[in-house]
Design a protein around this motif. Sequence first.
Motif, mmCIF file in Angstrom:
data_model
loop_
_atom_site.group_PDB
_atom_site.id
_atom_site.type_symbol
_atom_site.label_atom_id
_atom_site.label_comp_id
_atom_site.label_asym_id
_atom_site.label_seq_id
_atom_site.Cartn_x
_atom_site.Cartn_y
_atom_site.Cartn_z
ATOM 1 N N PRO A 56 7.649 -1.608 -8.818
ATOM 2 C CA PRO A 56 6.964 -3.003 -8.868
ATOM 3 C C PRO A 56 7.399 -3.983 -9.899
ATOM 4 C CG PRO A 56 5.285 -1.374 -8.536
ATOM 5 C CD PRO A 56 6.691 -0.591 -8.694
ATOM 6 N N PHE A 57 7.462 -5.123 -9.734
ATOM 7 C CA PHE A 57 7.662 -5.992 -10.855
ATOM 8 C C PHE A 57 6.455 -6.003 -11.772
ATOM 9 C CE2 PHE A 57 8.256 -10.435 -12.557
ATOM 10 C CZ PHE A 57 9.522 -10.240 -12.799
ATOM 11 N N PRO A 58 6.590 -6.072 -13.200
ATOM 12 C CA PRO A 58 5.542 -5.963 -13.889
ATOM 13 C C PRO A 58 4.515 -7.055 -13.694
ATOM 14 C CG PRO A 58 7.456 -6.323 -15.017
ATOM 15 C CD PRO A 58 7.953 -6.114 -13.862
ATOM 16 N N MET A 75 4.577 -12.410 -4.668
ATOM 17 C CA MET A 75 6.020 -12.191 -5.177
ATOM 18 C C MET A 75 6.521 -11.011 -5.735
ATOM 19 S SD MET A 75 7.038 -16.069 -6.687
ATOM 20 C CE MET A 75 7.071 -17.566 -5.648
ATOM 21 N N HIS A 76 5.449 -10.599 -6.506
ATOM 22 C CA HIS A 76 6.059 -9.386 -7.160
ATOM 23 C C HIS A 76 5.999 -8.107 -6.128
ATOM 24 C CE1 HIS A 76 1.542 -9.068 -7.022
ATOM 25 N NE2 HIS A 76 1.507 -7.698 -7.003
ATOM 26 N N SER A 77 5.553 -8.102 -4.867
ATOM 27 C CA SER A 77 5.661 -7.118 -3.928
ATOM 28 C C SER A 77 6.982 -7.316 -3.316
ATOM 29 C CB SER A 77 4.586 -7.041 -2.988
ATOM 30 O OG SER A 77 3.329 -6.916 -3.435
ATOM 31 N N ARG A 99 10.282 -2.303 10.513
ATOM 32 C CA ARG A 99 9.973 -0.820 10.326
ATOM 33 C C ARG A 99 9.174 -0.688 8.910
ATOM 34 N NH1 ARG A 99 15.817 1.179 9.548
ATOM 35 N NH2 ARG A 99 16.766 -0.699 8.501
ATOM 36 N N ILE A 100 8.385 0.507 9.005
ATOM 37 C CA ILE A 100 7.637 0.718 7.781
ATOM 38 C C ILE A 100 8.393 2.121 7.157
ATOM 39 C CG2 ILE A 100 5.494 1.477 6.682
ATOM 40 C CD1 ILE A 100 4.119 -0.148 9.032
ATOM 41 N N SER A 101 8.596 2.125 5.912
ATOM 42 C CA SER A 101 9.104 3.514 5.768
ATOM 43 C C SER A 101 8.516 3.789 4.116
ATOM 44 C CB SER A 101 10.587 3.223 5.282
ATOM 45 O OG SER A 101 10.788 2.422 4.275
ATOM 46 N N ASP A 102 8.536 5.202 4.101
ATOM 47 C CA ASP A 102 7.743 5.738 2.740
ATOM 48 C C ASP A 102 8.489 5.353 1.278
ATOM 49 O OD1 ASP A 102 5.503 6.816 3.690
ATOM 50 O OD2 ASP A 102 6.605 8.614 4.398
ATOM 51 N N GLN A 126 0.647 -1.291 0.041
ATOM 52 C CA GLN A 126 0.091 0.125 -0.059
ATOM 53 C C GLN A 126 0.805 1.331 0.056
ATOM 54 O OE1 GLN A 126 -2.668 -0.576 3.217
ATOM 55 N NE2 GLN A 126 -3.833 -2.093 2.392
ATOM 56 N N GLY A 127 1.587 1.393 -0.737
ATOM 57 C CA GLY A 127 2.611 2.543 -1.158
ATOM 58 C C GLY A 127 3.744 2.667 -0.208
ATOM 59 N N LYS A 128 3.856 1.791 0.881
ATOM 60 C CA LYS A 128 4.984 1.873 1.960
ATOM 61 C C LYS A 128 5.986 0.642 1.296
ATOM 62 C CE LYS A 128 2.975 4.949 4.521
ATOM 63 N NZ LYS A 128 3.395 6.020 4.732
ATOM 64 N N ILE A 129 7.131 0.650 2.325
ATOM 65 C CA ILE A 129 8.108 -0.165 2.377
ATOM 66 C C ILE A 129 8.198 -0.967 3.759
ATOM 67 C CG2 ILE A 129 10.600 -0.926 2.042
ATOM 68 C CD1 ILE A 129 9.319 -0.301 -0.610
ATOM 69 N N TYR A 130 7.760 -2.026 3.663
ATOM 70 C CA TYR A 130 7.905 -2.725 4.978
ATOM 71 C C TYR A 130 9.245 -3.943 5.176
ATOM 72 C CZ TYR A 130 2.696 -2.164 5.879
ATOM 73 O OH TYR A 130 1.508 -1.711 6.091
ATOM 74 N N GLU A 131 9.685 -3.671 6.307
ATOM 75 C CA GLU A 131 10.948 -4.657 6.492
ATOM 76 C C GLU A 131 10.778 -5.358 7.823
ATOM 77 O OE1 GLU A 131 15.408 -3.825 8.185
ATOM 78 O OE2 GLU A 131 14.721 -2.494 6.487
ATOM 79 N N VAL A 132 10.575 -6.652 7.571
ATOM 80 C CA VAL A 132 10.210 -7.579 8.869
ATOM 81 C C VAL A 132 11.158 -8.553 9.034
ATOM 82 C CG1 VAL A 132 7.720 -7.051 8.887
ATOM 83 C CG2 VAL A 132 8.582 -9.033 7.489
#
Length: 110
Positions: free
Chosen positions: A97-99, A71-73, A87-90, A15-21
């Motif tokens: 994104p992968f096509p 997978m494309h995310s 973290r979550i970052s903008d 949803q427009g953010k980058i998640y790092e878990v």
Amino acid sequence: MASAERIYRVIFHNQGKIYEVYARSISDGGILGFVEIEELTFGERTQVVVDPAEEKLKSEFAGVKRTYIPMHSVVRIDEVEKEGQARISDTDGNVTPFPMPVYGPGKGSD
């Protein structure tokens, strides 16, 4: 002596953010096009300072046993030596994104 548990860092779009878990188990999950992530870890070490981004992730994934990420995310999956801070970052515009596939149900069946 038992071998150390593996820890994975997973970076993905949501949803427009980058998640790092961080998680202890990653697999293809048996669902075509998805990565299965199990045993998410959040700040299990004692901390005096509470990070609001990590707390938001912790509440978002509260009660989740496993999650499936398209997978494309997925931007990157790394096996790391120790757990870092989730973290979550903008997005800063540098992540594309992968096509998506151009085929699907009904395409070309005219």
